[in-house]
Design a protein around this motif. Structure first.
Motif, short mmCIF file in Angstrom:
data_model
loop_
_atom_site.label_atom_id
_atom_site.label_comp_id
_atom_site.label_asym_id
_atom_site.label_seq_id
_atom_site.Cartn_x
_atom_site.Cartn_y
_atom_site.Cartn_z
N ASP A 339 0.79 -1.25 0.00
CA ASP A 339 0.00 0.00 0.00
C ASP A 339 0.81 1.29 0.00
O ASP A 339 0.27 2.36 -0.26
CB ASP A 339 -0.96 0.02 1.20
N LEU A 340 2.09 1.21 0.35
CA LEU A 340 2.86 2.47 0.45
C LEU A 340 4.00 2.58 -0.57
O LEU A 340 4.53 3.67 -0.78
CB LEU A 340 3.45 2.64 1.87
N PHE A 341 4.35 1.48 -1.17
CA PHE A 341 5.54 1.47 -2.04
C PHE A 341 5.43 2.50 -3.16
O PHE A 341 6.41 3.16 -3.52
CB PHE A 341 5.75 0.06 -2.61
N SER A 342 4.21 2.69 -3.69
CA SER A 342 4.03 3.60 -4.84
C SER A 342 4.34 5.06 -4.46
O SER A 342 4.56 5.89 -5.33
CB SER A 342 2.61 3.49 -5.38
N TYR A 343 4.34 5.37 -3.17
CA TYR A 343 4.63 6.77 -2.76
C TYR A 343 6.13 7.01 -2.55
O TYR A 343 6.54 8.13 -2.26
CB TYR A 343 3.92 7.09 -1.43
N CYS A 344 6.94 5.93 -2.63
CA CYS A 344 8.35 6.06 -2.20
C CYS A 344 9.32 5.84 -3.35
O CYS A 344 9.02 5.14 -4.31
CB CYS A 344 8.69 4.99 -1.17
N LYS A 345 10.52 6.41 -3.15
CA LYS A 345 11.61 6.12 -4.10
C LYS A 345 12.33 4.85 -3.66
O LYS A 345 12.90 4.13 -4.46
CB LYS A 345 12.61 7.27 -4.09
N LYS A 346 12.32 4.63 -2.37
CA LYS A 346 13.07 3.49 -1.82
C LYS A 346 12.52 3.18 -0.42
O LYS A 346 12.07 4.10 0.28
CB LYS A 346 14.53 3.94 -1.71
N ILE A 347 12.62 1.91 -0.04
CA ILE A 347 12.23 1.54 1.32
C ILE A 347 13.45 0.93 2.02
O ILE A 347 14.12 0.07 1.44
CB ILE A 347 11.05 0.54 1.30
N ILE A 348 13.74 1.41 3.21
CA ILE A 348 14.86 0.83 3.97
C ILE A 348 14.27 0.15 5.20
O ILE A 348 13.57 0.78 5.99
CB ILE A 348 15.87 1.93 4.41
N GLU A 349 14.55 -1.14 5.31
CA GLU A 349 14.06 -1.87 6.50
C GLU A 349 15.11 -1.81 7.58
O GLU A 349 16.24 -2.26 7.38
CB GLU A 349 13.77 -3.32 6.12
N SER A 350 14.73 -1.22 8.69
CA SER A 350 15.68 -1.05 9.78
C SER A 350 14.99 -1.43 11.10
O SER A 350 13.88 -1.99 11.09
CB SER A 350 16.14 0.42 9.79
#
Ligand code: PMV
Length: 353
Positions: A339-350
């Motif tokens: 649901d959120l990936f389309s709003y982001c350039k990149k996702i960092i899992e921390s």
């Protein structure tokens, strides 16, 4: 404790050779935000702050020191293998400020080799981890001079020096929850260096999931140093400092009893208050981007319908940090990607720890 406590005064010891020291330092994420300082050169905060260390998000620095042959000093900096002259003014200013407390630095020329595991100047505190890693390198040189230097003083002085590079960097010296700035309810808290959070923490808060949504990976147009300055004549500054102090008291009891919902509401309030200060300063400006708001509203809707404990915080930029219990990571991360990936350039899992 007075600042003089950190002077290096051992004139008899000196290093007559070249050498290399290296350090790694994690970025940190403030739950209660530091925003505004008394004196811009010596970085004394106008309110106390508390942060978590960020797993997987760090800077590694090698400091090569070479004994000077001539009087003139030279510092070169390489970032991810490339010489980066644009970083020099900040580094030179940092060395200038700290050489007062570390006079041995004047005997050397330096080469700094550094890299981050995340984009710099994009709202993830790269100045915090980089200045902290550099301060730790400097202290490793000091430790070569004073082998009896105790760990406690080593870390306090590293935090003290890091603060002179970038305020929030003083919190990156330690892992876990870290407090910087004098607060009457936190024993040992002070404005000169950070301390590990000294009170009981419920097991739900020993490690929590953190997903960083990179909405904008361009360097910020307005730096946080400018934003701090604008707090000096800000019409709502006084109320903000009162509110930060109250939030700290609330957080102490939330951390103890382990109430994630209260925790989440507090950090969202802190984040929005920080951005409200930015939006109402003169000149005013806006760090949020349309996708920052899209993420916030989507998280709020999801929370309402799912009853999941997922909350956001923001730093000085457009990117969003999502915080949620580590035990719920599998289901929540799935939802984030769908649901959120389309709003982001990149996702960092921390994670915060
Ligand atoms: O350390 P600075 O000068 O980059 O300021 C950091 C300010 C915030 O990240 C917005 C808040 C904080 O406490 O880290």
């Amino acid at each position: 404790m007075k600042k003089n406590y950190f002077f290096y005064s051992n004139k008899k010891c000196f290093i007559d050779h070249n050498g290399i020291v290296s350090s790694k330092s994690h970025s940190n994420l403030a739950l209660i935000k530091y925003w505004g300082k008394h004196n811009h050169k010596i970085q004394i905060p106008l309110n106390s702050s508390i942060s978590y260390s960020l797993g997987k998000v760090y800077t590694v620095t090698r400091l090569i020191y070479k004994r000077k042959k001539k009087k003139n000093s030279s510092i070169k900096i390489f970032f991810s293998g490339k010489e980066k002259t644009s970083f020099l003014p900040k580094i030179l200013e940092f060395f200038h400020r700290i050489s007062f407390y570390c006079s041995y630095l004047r005997d050397f020329n330096f080469i700094i080799e550094t890299y981050n595991t995340f984009p710099h100047s994009s709202g993830i505190a790269s100045s915090a981890s980089s200045m902290s890693a550099l301060a730790l390198c400097v202290m490793k040189i000091e430790k070569k001079l004073v082998s009896s230097l105790k760990k406690d003083l080593f870390l306090k002085k590293a935090s003290f020096l890091a603060r002179l590079g970038s305020g929030s960097a003083c919190r990156s010296i330690y892992s876990g929850l870290v407090v910087w700035g004098c607060h009457p309810s936190i024993k040992g808290s002070n404005n000169l260096y950070a301390i590990p959070y000294p009170y009981e923490v419920h097991s739900i808060f020993t490690k929590i999931a953190n997903t960083i949504l990179i909405i904008d990976d361009e360097p910020k147009k307005i730096l946080s140093s400018k934003g701090h300055q604008l707090m000096n004549n800000h019409p709502y500054a006084r109320e903000r400092f009162k509110c930060a102090n109250k939030n700290m008291n609330r957080l102490i009891s939330i951390l103890k009893i382990g109430d994630f919902q209260e925790f989440g509401e507090l950090i969202e309030h802190e984040a929005l208050t920080l951005h409200a200060m930015i939006m109402t300063s003169r000149p005013y400006f806006l760090w949020m981007k349309p996708n920052t708001l899209n993420v916030i509203h989507t998280v709020w809707d999801f929370r309402k319908h799912s009853n999941k404990n997922i909350y956001f915080t923001l730093d000085a930029g457009a990117n969003v940090h999502l915080l949620y219990p580590i035990q719920e990571k599998t289901s929540i991360i799935k939802w984030i990607y769908s649901d959120l990936f389309s709003y982001c350039k990149k996702i960092i899992e921390s994670f915060c720890y």
